[in-house]
Write an enzyme that holds these catalytic residues in place. Structure first.
Site, short mmCIF file in Angstrom:
data_model
loop_
_atom_site.label_atom_id
_atom_site.label_comp_id
_atom_site.label_asym_id
_atom_site.label_seq_id
_atom_site.Cartn_x
_atom_site.Cartn_y
_atom_site.Cartn_z
N ASP A 179 31.60 3.91 -2.25
CA ASP A 179 32.85 3.51 -2.92
C ASP A 179 34.05 4.18 -2.26
OD1 ASP A 179 32.36 1.68 -4.92
OD2 ASP A 179 31.92 3.19 -6.45
N ASP A 210 31.85 5.94 -7.13
CA ASP A 210 32.86 6.88 -7.59
C ASP A 210 32.58 7.31 -9.03
OD1 ASP A 210 33.56 4.50 -8.82
OD2 ASP A 210 35.59 4.41 -8.00
N SER A 211 31.50 6.72 -9.61
CA SER A 211 30.99 7.19 -10.91
C SER A 211 30.50 8.64 -10.80
CB SER A 211 29.85 6.29 -11.39
OG SER A 211 28.96 5.98 -10.32
N GLU A 221 37.54 -2.10 -5.06
CA GLU A 221 37.78 -2.85 -6.29
C GLU A 221 39.04 -3.71 -6.15
OE1 GLU A 221 38.03 -0.26 -9.68
OE2 GLU A 221 36.05 0.62 -9.34
N GLU A 239 31.26 -6.80 -12.60
CA GLU A 239 31.00 -5.85 -13.69
C GLU A 239 31.53 -6.36 -15.03
OE1 GLU A 239 31.60 -1.12 -14.87
OE2 GLU A 239 32.04 -1.79 -12.83
N LYS A 277 32.74 -0.13 -0.48
CA LYS A 277 33.06 -1.04 -1.58
C LYS A 277 34.46 -0.73 -2.10
CE LYS A 277 30.95 -0.74 -5.77
NZ LYS A 277 32.10 -0.51 -6.70
#
Length: 271
Positions: A90, A51-52, A122, A189, A120
């Site tokens: 993501d 999602d970066s 978070e 991270e 993925k």
């Protein structure tokens, strides 16, 4: 007869085997076909459609604005290019938090429409229901703990996480929980190297670090940072392997100059 080199697809099973034999896993972000083709051809094990993309592709300050549709578009582009790498996508902010039915719908859309190999998410205990629900559909899930950029407004800063005992303890518990419920891997991270080492040693699933020291099972970076396309971002954990910003700027300036001076195109470059 020409000898074709066998291209062995990376799977969750293979990543587990890599950890068991002590082979480090290489992971990079990818958002488009051309770049993914290069990374896959160069031997990267895992491509993360991060999602970066919200930052490096769309120019947003945070990862929050990117939508599920946009993530699927980027993932489709990457999957079309890949012959060997495992592609993780993501799940964007708002597509899984707080509602496990919504989470399952989002995950199924990603898998069906993009052809990605896994997703993925978070977070730890607070998204347990969403992860469990997605796993029951047979979708491989990778966890992400430590600095979780989708929670940036809660943290208020992108600084190192889990330095305090209580947060470190919660991270350990969350890591164990993610493995227990069936995640195939975990990204850590920006956490202290000693804590990351402890997690990697305790878990049987692969632990991939970004700013989490050398004692994890693999590393991930944002490809634009590694290639030096982005200039402003200079965290301690980043190693630049090229300075493409300068190379590209010079090439484009040269082109502009050649067009202005009528150097390009030459007679030979016409029909």
């Amino acid at each position: 007869m020409s000898q074709h080199k066998e291209v062995k697809l990376i799977t969750t099973h293979q990543m587990l085997a890599m950890k068991e034999r002590g082979e480090k896993i290489s992971m990079l972000t990818a958002y488009d076909y051309s770049m993914a083709q290069i990374l896959d051809g160069a031997g990267v094990d895992v491509l993360l459609v991060g999602d970066s993309a919200s930052n490096v592709m769309a120019g947003h300050e945070t990862t929050l604005p990117i939508t599920l549709d946009q993530m699927i578009y980027h993932a489709q582009s990457v999957v079309r290019a890949v012959k060997r790498a495992f592609v993780v996508v993501d799940m964007p902010f708002g597509s899984y938090q707080g509602n496990s039915s919504e989470a399952l719908r989002s995950a199924i859309r990603i898998m069906k429409e993009s052809g990605g190999h896994g997703i993925k998410l978070e977070g730890g205990a607070e998204i347990k229901d969403s992860i469990t629900r997605i796993l029951t559909a047979g979708i491989p899930v990778m966890g992400h703990l430590g600095l979780t950029p989708q929670s940036i407004y809660k943290f208020g800063t992108y600084s190192v996480r889990a330095k305090e005992e209580a947060e470190a303890q919660k991270l350990l518990e969350d890591a164990r929980l993610l493995q227990e419920i069936g995640c195939f891997g975990l990204v850590l991270e920006k956490i202290p190297a000693a804590l990351a080492k402890q997690v990697a040693e305790e878990l049987t699933i692969p632990v991939i670090g970004i700013g989490a020291g050398p004692d994890v099972d693999g590393q991930v970076l944002v490809v634009h940072d590694l290639l030096g396309i982005t200039k402003e971002f200079k965290p301690r954990f980043l190693r630049r392997y090229a300075e493409l910003h300068d190379v590209m700027t010079e090439a484009v300036q040269h082109y502009v100059a050649d067009v202005k001076s009528r150097e390009f195109p030459s007679k030979e470059e016409g029909y």
